[in-house]
Design an enzyme around this catalytic site. Sequence first.
Site, PDB file in Angstrom:
ATOM      1  N   GLN A   1       0.873  -1.467  -0.037  1.00 23.38           N
ATOM      2  CA  GLN A   1      -0.107   0.164   0.237  1.00 23.38           C
ATOM      3  C   GLN A   1       1.024   1.395   0.202  1.00 23.38           C
ATOM      4  OE1 GLN A   1      -1.816   1.095   3.686  1.00 23.38           O
ATOM      5  NE2 GLN A   1      -3.301   1.660   3.080  1.00 23.38           N
TER       6      GLN A   1
ATOM      7  N   SER B   1       0.841   6.685   2.861  1.00 29.10           N
ATOM      8  CA  SER B   1       1.514   7.083   3.483  1.00 29.10           C
ATOM      9  C   SER B   1       3.366   7.615   2.953  1.00 29.10           C
ATOM     10  CB  SER B   1       2.407   6.295   4.732  1.00 29.10           C
ATOM     11  OG  SER B   1       1.248   6.326   5.842  1.00 29.10           O
TER      12      SER B   1
ATOM     13  N   SER C   1       4.536  -1.322   4.527  1.00 28.88           N
ATOM     14  CA  SER C   1       4.877  -2.993   5.130  1.00 28.88           C
ATOM     15  C   SER C   1       5.246  -3.284   3.618  1.00 28.88           C
ATOM     16  CB  SER C   1       3.615  -3.415   5.351  1.00 28.88           C
ATOM     17  OG  SER C   1       4.148  -2.844   6.702  1.00 28.88           O
TER      18      SER C   1
ATOM     19  N   GLU D   1      -8.790  -1.798   5.948  1.00 28.08           N
ATOM     20  CA  GLU D   1      -7.980  -1.657   6.745  1.00 28.08           C
ATOM     21  C   GLU D   1      -7.641  -1.758   8.252  1.00 28.08           C
ATOM     22  OE1 GLU D   1      -5.391   1.833   6.293  1.00 28.08           O
ATOM     23  OE2 GLU D   1      -3.246  -0.409   6.836  1.00 28.08           O
TER      24      GLU D   1
ATOM     25  N   GLU E   1      -5.076   8.132  17.679  1.00 30.49           N
ATOM     26  CA  GLU E   1      -5.657   9.788  18.198  1.00 30.49           C
ATOM     27  C   GLU E   1      -6.611   9.625  16.830  1.00 30.49           C
ATOM     28  OE1 GLU E   1      -2.068   9.082  17.978  1.00 30.49           O
ATOM     29  OE2 GLU E   1      -1.528  10.027  20.599  1.00 30.49           O
TER      30      GLU E   1
HETATM   31  C1  LIG Z   1       3.939  -0.918  11.296  1.00 24.88           C
HETATM   32  C2  LIG Z   1       3.921  -0.229  10.329  1.00 24.88           C
HETATM   33  C3  LIG Z   1       3.213  -0.592   9.372  1.00 24.88           C
HETATM   34  C4  LIG Z   1       3.040   0.317   8.434  1.00 24.88           C
HETATM   35  N1  LIG Z   1       2.976   0.033   7.130  1.00 24.88           N
HETATM   36  C5  LIG Z   1       1.809   0.803   5.884  1.00 24.88           C
HETATM   37  C6  LIG Z   1       1.678   0.948   4.785  1.00 24.88           C
HETATM   38  O1  LIG Z   1       1.837  -0.495   3.839  1.00 24.88           O
HETATM   39  N2  LIG Z   1       1.077   1.826   4.042  1.00 24.88           N
HETATM   40  C7  LIG Z   1       1.811   3.047   4.539  1.00 24.88           C
HETATM   41  O2  LIG Z   1       1.055   3.436   2.895  1.00 24.88           O
HETATM   42  N3  LIG Z   1       1.785   3.138   5.281  1.00 24.88           N
HETATM   43  C8  LIG Z   1       2.238   1.975   6.365  1.00 24.88           C
HETATM   44  N4  LIG Z   1       2.112   2.738   7.771  1.00 24.88           N
HETATM   45  C9  LIG Z   1       1.815   4.133   7.928  1.00 24.88           C
HETATM   46  C10 LIG Z   1       1.065   4.326   8.860  1.00 24.88           C
HETATM   47  O3  LIG Z   1       0.177   4.451   8.454  1.00 24.88           O
HETATM   48  C11 LIG Z   1       1.271   6.196   9.039  1.00 24.88           C
HETATM   49  O4  LIG Z   1       2.336   6.344  10.139  1.00 24.88           O
HETATM   50  C12 LIG Z   1       0.590   6.102  10.651  1.00 24.88           C
HETATM   51  O5  LIG Z   1      -0.709   6.636   9.724  1.00 24.88           O
HETATM   52  C13 LIG Z   1       0.722   7.733  10.590  1.00 24.88           C
HETATM   53  O6  LIG Z   1       0.888   8.725  10.042  1.00 24.88           O
HETATM   54  P1  LIG Z   1       2.309   9.704  10.272  1.00 24.88           P
HETATM   55  O7  LIG Z   1       3.781   8.488  10.653  1.00 24.88           O
HETATM   56  O8  LIG Z   1       2.365  10.446   9.767  1.00 24.88           O
HETATM   57  O9  LIG Z   1       2.325  10.415  11.940  1.00 24.88           O
HETATM   58  P2  LIG Z   1       1.660  11.651  11.932  1.00 24.88           P
HETATM   59  O10 LIG Z   1       1.053  12.266  11.314  1.00 24.88           O
HETATM   60  O11 LIG Z   1       2.567  12.985  11.395  1.00 24.88           O
HETATM   61  O12 LIG Z   1       1.408  11.807  13.401  1.00 24.88           O
HETATM   62  C14 LIG Z   1       1.920  12.589  14.321  1.00 24.88           C
HETATM   63  C15 LIG Z   1       1.428  12.115  16.053  1.00 24.88           C
HETATM   64  O13 LIG Z   1       1.119  13.182  15.858  1.00 24.88           O
HETATM   65  C16 LIG Z   1      -1.098  12.835  16.403  1.00 24.88           C
HETATM   66  N5  LIG Z   1      -1.969  13.320  15.508  1.00 24.88           N
HETATM   67  C17 LIG Z   1      -1.692  13.331  13.888  1.00 24.88           C
HETATM   68  N6  LIG Z   1      -3.416  14.625  12.883  1.00 24.88           N
HETATM   69  C18 LIG Z   1      -3.409  14.540  14.561  1.00 24.88           C
HETATM   70  C19 LIG Z   1      -5.478  15.170  14.341  1.00 24.88           C
HETATM   71  N7  LIG Z   1      -5.761  15.389  13.779  1.00 24.88           N
HETATM   72  N8  LIG Z   1      -5.686  14.747  16.050  1.00 24.88           N
HETATM   73  C20 LIG Z   1      -5.309  14.426  17.108  1.00 24.88           C
HETATM   74  N9  LIG Z   1      -3.300  13.601  16.838  1.00 24.88           N
HETATM   75  C21 LIG Z   1      -2.726  13.693  15.565  1.00 24.88           C
HETATM   76  C22 LIG Z   1      -0.732  11.531  15.572  1.00 24.88           C
HETATM   77  O14 LIG Z   1      -2.349  10.012  16.107  1.00 24.88           O
HETATM   78  C23 LIG Z   1       0.790  10.997  16.225  1.00 24.88           C
HETATM   79  O15 LIG Z   1       0.696  10.945  17.117  1.00 24.88           O
HETATM   80  C24 LIG Z   1       2.859   1.983   8.980  1.00 24.88           C
HETATM   81  C25 LIG Z   1       3.011   1.584   9.507  1.00 24.88           C
HETATM   82  C26 LIG Z   1       3.669   1.243  10.959  1.00 24.88           C
HETATM   83  C27 LIG Z   1       4.034   1.920  12.618  1.00 24.88           C
END
Ligand SMILES: Cc1cc2nc3c(=O)[nH]c(=O)nc-3n(C[C@H](O)[C@H](O)[C@H](O)COP(=O)(O)OP(=O)(O)OC[C@H]3O[C@@H](n4cnc5c(N)ncnc54)[C@H](O)[C@@H]3O)c2cc1C
Length: 405
Positions: free
Chosen positions: A112, A115, A159, A242, A375
Amino acid sequence: MTDAAELRRRTQEFLAANPPASTDRVDFLKARFDAGLAWVHYPQGLGGLGAARALQAVVDAELETAGAPDNDPRRIGIGLGMAAPTILAFGTDEQKRRFLRPLWIGDEVWCQLFSEPGAGSDLAALGTRAVRDEGGTSRSSEAESGGTWVVDGQKVWTSGAHAARWAILIARTDPEVPKHRGITYFVCDMTDPGVEVRPLRQITGEAEFNEVFLTGVRIPDAHRLGEVGDGWKVAQTTLMNERVSIGGSRIPREGGLIAPVAATWRERPELRTHDLHQRLLKLWVEAEVARLTGERLRQQLVAGQPGPEGSGLKLGFARLNQEISGLEVELLGEEGLLYEDWTMRRPEKVDFAGRDAGYRYLRAKGNSIEGGTSEVLLNIVAERVLGLPSEPRTDKDVAWKDLAR
Ligand SMILES: Cc1cc2nc3c(=O)[nH]c(=O)nc-3n(C[C@H](O)[C@H](O)[C@H](O)COP(=O)(O)OP(=O)(O)OC[C@H]3O[C@@H](n4cnc5c(N)ncnc54)[C@H](O)[C@@H]3O)c2cc1C
């Protein structure tokens, strides 16, 4: 109209013609798909019979009793849980015929590409660009009547990208309109030139996910899912599925992460304390409640698409996994602090069961991030389930290109 009795009969006939004990695993899976017993609610010719979704349980029960092989759902989880329902809902007939069978059998693994470094929770802010090149050609032999798209950008936390043949990809096709409206959804061939997959090590020490760099990747228009600019709607189908597939997979009673803790508790009386006993019992009951809630959600799915309730299930699953794996490490004391192996590996599936307590504890941290952070899921539950006022959105009517980044 297929009913339960008819399906049971069909499944028994299928098993008589393809005995699991003497049939090659892949041949069995191919035959199962072709017999319409893969996912009975899919159309005929696409692994199904156009029957009610609930009737899959009838088929699964018969197959399980007969010791039939499964299609290794963990390794192909993104394909099965996310790509398939999206292709079914938005794909052309040609796309459904091309992708669903190898996906279901496990011949082709999916990842996928959603991100990005600057767009995870705020996924609609993504910056990977897809520009239409009317006169261009792509490496793919598929029809190119709509021309080719040229994709440039970077994805992250992908992933299984190192094992994937195909990816579901969202990219910006119109920067002039507000962020949710200028996105288009594609299927990307991971073997195409311009796709570069680099491992990213995570807290467990292994690289289950990756960075993916897309440089001039040419995607035929025939690999677009849904309308141009309508990718956010298509992505919603993927994201809702998902959450259900992460939080709602079917597990037996005392299955999942509670299983190894309960086993240690029974087998190692010297580790027991009154406090740990109280906490274990509380978590055992919560695990059972979560399991039954998942079962109820699956039954609701029979009536249609997954709803935002899946977010609640995924939230509970993440919290519970972290609490249970923490308790397991505590219960094991010093032994729980040992970690099996920090060698860099690139596993193709997440295997909570086959690993030690330290792995489970570290890997469970990702459960509250992957598939949407806790969150953000709380926001979804607040707004879409409880109907509470939504977060202020200052970027709603602003063109994506004018947003501060
Ligand atoms: C093990 C693992 C596998 C993954 N696999 C995939 C994959 O296969 N494909 C893919 O596309 N992605 C994948 N991801 C990515 C995952 O979907 C993102 O990490 C996730 O959506 C969070 O985005 P970010 O890391 O950019 O954090 P950010 O969006 O930068 O968030 C940082 C912090 O701010 C908080 N925050 C942000 N916005 C808000 C809001 N509006 N209100 C309250 N709090 C908020 C978040 O909750 C978090 O604690 C994976 C992640 C992990 C850990």
